[in-house]
Design a protein around this motif. Structure first.
Motif, PDB file in Angstrom:
ATOM      1  N   GLY A 179       0.813  -1.137   0.142  1.00  0.00           N
ATOM      2  CA  GLY A 179      -0.001   0.169   0.134  1.00  0.00           C
ATOM      3  C   GLY A 179       0.846   1.309   0.130  1.00  0.00           C
ATOM      4  N   ARG A 180       0.428   2.303  -0.586  1.00  0.00           N
ATOM      5  CA  ARG A 180       1.061   3.531  -0.933  1.00  0.00           C
ATOM      6  C   ARG A 180      -0.042   4.747  -0.521  1.00  0.00           C
ATOM      7  N   ALA A 181       0.448   5.723   0.235  1.00  0.00           N
ATOM      8  CA  ALA A 181      -0.251   6.944   0.473  1.00  0.00           C
ATOM      9  C   ALA A 181       0.407   8.140   0.521  1.00  0.00           C
ATOM     10  N   TYR A 182       0.042   9.314  -0.182  1.00  0.00           N
ATOM     11  CA  TYR A 182       1.068  10.529  -0.331  1.00  0.00           C
ATOM     12  C   TYR A 182       0.158  11.637   0.558  1.00  0.00           C
ATOM     13  N   GLY A 183       1.141  12.724   0.623  1.00  0.00           N
ATOM     14  CA  GLY A 183       0.283  14.011   1.045  1.00  0.00           C
ATOM     15  C   GLY A 183      -0.556  14.738   0.293  1.00  0.00           C
ATOM     16  N   SER A 184      -0.710  14.127  -1.066  1.00  0.00           N
ATOM     17  CA  SER A 184      -1.570  14.929  -1.757  1.00  0.00           C
ATOM     18  C   SER A 184      -2.832  14.287  -1.661  1.00  0.00           C
ATOM     19  N   ASP A 185      -3.076  12.970  -1.290  1.00  0.00           N
ATOM     20  CA  ASP A 185      -4.054  12.028  -1.075  1.00  0.00           C
ATOM     21  C   ASP A 185      -5.006  12.679   0.089  1.00  0.00           C
ATOM     22  N   ASP A 186      -4.474  13.200   1.188  1.00  0.00           N
ATOM     23  CA  ASP A 186      -5.069  13.811   2.214  1.00  0.00           C
ATOM     24  C   ASP A 186      -3.885  14.672   3.302  1.00  0.00           C
ATOM     25  N   CYS A 187      -4.515  15.370   3.921  1.00  0.00           N
ATOM     26  CA  CYS A 187      -3.560  16.021   4.871  1.00  0.00           C
ATOM     27  C   CYS A 187      -3.368  15.427   6.164  1.00  0.00           C
ATOM     28  N   ARG A 188      -4.315  14.563   6.452  1.00  0.00           N
ATOM     29  CA  ARG A 188      -4.161  13.887   7.910  1.00  0.00           C
ATOM     30  C   ARG A 188      -3.515  12.203   7.817  1.00  0.00           C
ATOM     31  N   TRP A 189      -2.472  12.342   8.824  1.00  0.00           N
ATOM     32  CA  TRP A 189      -1.741  10.840   8.857  1.00  0.00           C
ATOM     33  C   TRP A 189      -2.720   9.844   9.103  1.00  0.00           C
ATOM     34  N   VAL A 209       6.724   2.100  10.580  1.00  0.00           N
ATOM     35  CA  VAL A 209       7.993   2.544  10.996  1.00  0.00           C
ATOM     36  C   VAL A 209       8.399   4.069  10.712  1.00  0.00           C
ATOM     37  N   THR A 210       8.534   4.810  11.765  1.00  0.00           N
ATOM     38  CA  THR A 210       8.816   6.163  11.538  1.00  0.00           C
ATOM     39  C   THR A 210       9.622   6.717  12.695  1.00  0.00           C
ATOM     40  N   GLY A 211      10.021   7.938  12.133  1.00  0.00           N
ATOM     41  CA  GLY A 211      10.974   8.510  13.107  1.00  0.00           C
ATOM     42  C   GLY A 211      10.268   9.786  14.062  1.00  0.00           C
ATOM     43  N   GLY A 212       8.993  10.099  13.381  1.00  0.00           N
ATOM     44  CA  GLY A 212       8.228  11.420  13.683  1.00  0.00           C
ATOM     45  C   GLY A 212       7.002  11.090  14.419  1.00  0.00           C
ATOM     46  N   ALA A 213       7.195  11.791  15.712  1.00  0.00           N
ATOM     47  CA  ALA A 213       6.069  11.620  16.511  1.00  0.00           C
ATOM     48  C   ALA A 213       4.635  11.983  16.181  1.00  0.00           C
ATOM     49  N   GLU A 214       4.229  12.860  15.056  1.00  0.00           N
ATOM     50  CA  GLU A 214       3.010  12.919  14.687  1.00  0.00           C
ATOM     51  C   GLU A 214       2.512  11.819  13.847  1.00  0.00           C
ATOM     52  N   LEU A 215       3.162  11.459  12.787  1.00  0.00           N
ATOM     53  CA  LEU A 215       2.926  10.229  12.171  1.00  0.00           C
ATOM     54  C   LEU A 215       2.626   9.131  13.103  1.00  0.00           C
ATOM     55  N   GLY A 216       3.760   8.739  14.206  1.00  0.00           N
ATOM     56  CA  GLY A 216       3.513   7.652  15.197  1.00  0.00           C
ATOM     57  C   GLY A 216       2.222   7.688  15.819  1.00  0.00           C
ATOM     58  N   VAL A 236       8.412   9.328  23.592  1.00  0.00           N
ATOM     59  CA  VAL A 236       8.245   8.325  22.713  1.00  0.00           C
ATOM     60  C   VAL A 236       7.319   7.139  22.960  1.00  0.00           C
ATOM     61  N   GLY A 237       7.327   6.862  24.529  1.00  0.00           N
ATOM     62  CA  GLY A 237       6.362   5.933  24.794  1.00  0.00           C
ATOM     63  C   GLY A 237       4.887   6.046  24.807  1.00  0.00           C
ATOM     64  N   ARG A 238       4.539   7.252  24.302  1.00  0.00           N
ATOM     65  CA  ARG A 238       3.108   7.817  24.178  1.00  0.00           C
ATOM     66  C   ARG A 238       2.642   7.323  22.709  1.00  0.00           C
ATOM     67  N   TRP A 239       3.748   7.118  21.798  1.00  0.00           N
ATOM     68  CA  TRP A 239       3.234   7.021  20.420  1.00  0.00           C
ATOM     69  C   TRP A 239       4.063   5.678  19.926  1.00  0.00           C
TER      70      TRP A 239
END
Length: 279
Positions: A179-189, A209-216, A236-239
């Motif tokens: 599966g793939r999804a991109y920022g132009s598909d929607d603004c919400r993670w 798999v991410t290093g970003g808190a917002e996506l996690g 990090v334990g929260r997400w």
């Protein structure tokens, strides 16, 4: 002695139907036909593209160049955000900083299209990627070898053309066929994670798999299991469910996850075909 039929052929009786219970296998099974085994399923592994191909300086440059071309003057600086906002969210932030928040509806589509135009004209250079070159491709290959059957896809903050360009330029497009999804598909993670899962053939849950808190954090709300790679911050334990120090440590973390096919109940996702924003 009996005589041959006039036709000259011997009429053969149809063989008696054999019950499963009378076969050797059926006798051993106690006359109960075993049900077919359930299909083997594995989770979808969704890579954050910014984790595989980190290009923070390039991304800031693209946004400022696109906005400058649209406004006809230099764009404001973009503060570094390690949680990786999607391109539409960054674009709206820049419009607001430029005093154009009342022109979102008309300028946002043009600004997102300009992002793709700037990168297609400029191209992706090896020096644009932070860290040693080729690490993303190497770790994706390791996962393919050590976690057979696991489908790998990508979720990206970037608009589709820019994400595809990065995938092609780094050779990752051939390995991330899930599966793939991109920022132009929607603004919400949350929606992007749901879209990527819906576009994949797997039905056994999703690991992000991410290093970003917002996506996690958004991935966990969407029901995913989250592996954090070298995360910034102490929350990090929260997400995240698991934390690894680097990309090459992801394979070790994935083995038990794949073996147990982790799933959380996924809430219903409201999926829109265009970015939407709160006024």
């Amino acid at each position: 002695m009996g005589s041959w039929p006039e036709s000259g052929r011997v009429a053969l009786a149809s063989p008696r139907a054999v019950r499963f219970a009378d076969t050797p296998v059926g006798l051993l099974a106690g006359g109960v036909r075993p049900s077919p085994p359930p299909p083997v399923t594995t989770p979808l592994l969704l890579w954050d593209l910014a984790t595989l191909v980190p290009t923070p300086d390039l991304d800031r440059e693209l946004h400022r160049s696109a906005l400058a071309g649209l406004l006809g003057r230099p764009a404001p600086n973009i503060p570094y955000r390690p949680d990786r906002r999607t391109d539409p969210v960054v674009a709206v932030d820049l419009l607001d900083r430029s005093g154009r928040n009342g022109e979102r509806a008309s300028r946002l589509p043009r600004l997102l299209a300009a992002l793709a135009l700037v990168l297609s004209q400029r191209g992706l250079r090896p020096t644009d990627v932070d860290g040693p070159p080729g690490v993303g491709r190497e770790v994706v290959g390791l996962v393919s070898r050590h976690c057979p059957g696991l489908r790998q896809g990508v979720v990206a903050a970037a608009v589709r053309p820019n994400a595809l360009l990065k995938l092609r330029a780094t050779g990752l497009d051939r390995h991330l066929s899930g599966g793939r999804a991109y920022g132009s598909d929607d603004c919400r993670w949350e929606v992007l994670v749901g879209l990527a899962l819906a576009r994949s053939a797997t039905a056994a849950g999703v690991v992000v798999v991410t290093g970003g808190a917002e996506l996690g954090a958004a991935a966990r709300r969407a029901g995913a299991t989250v592996v954090a790679v070298a995360p910034a911050g102490s929350d990090v334990g929260r997400w995240a469910d698991l934390v690894v120090p680097g990309l090459l440590d992801v394979v070790t973390a994935l083995r038990p996850l794949v073996a147990h096919a982790p799933r959380r109940p996924c809430p219903a996702l409201s999926v829109s075909s265009h970015p939407s924003f709160e006024e």
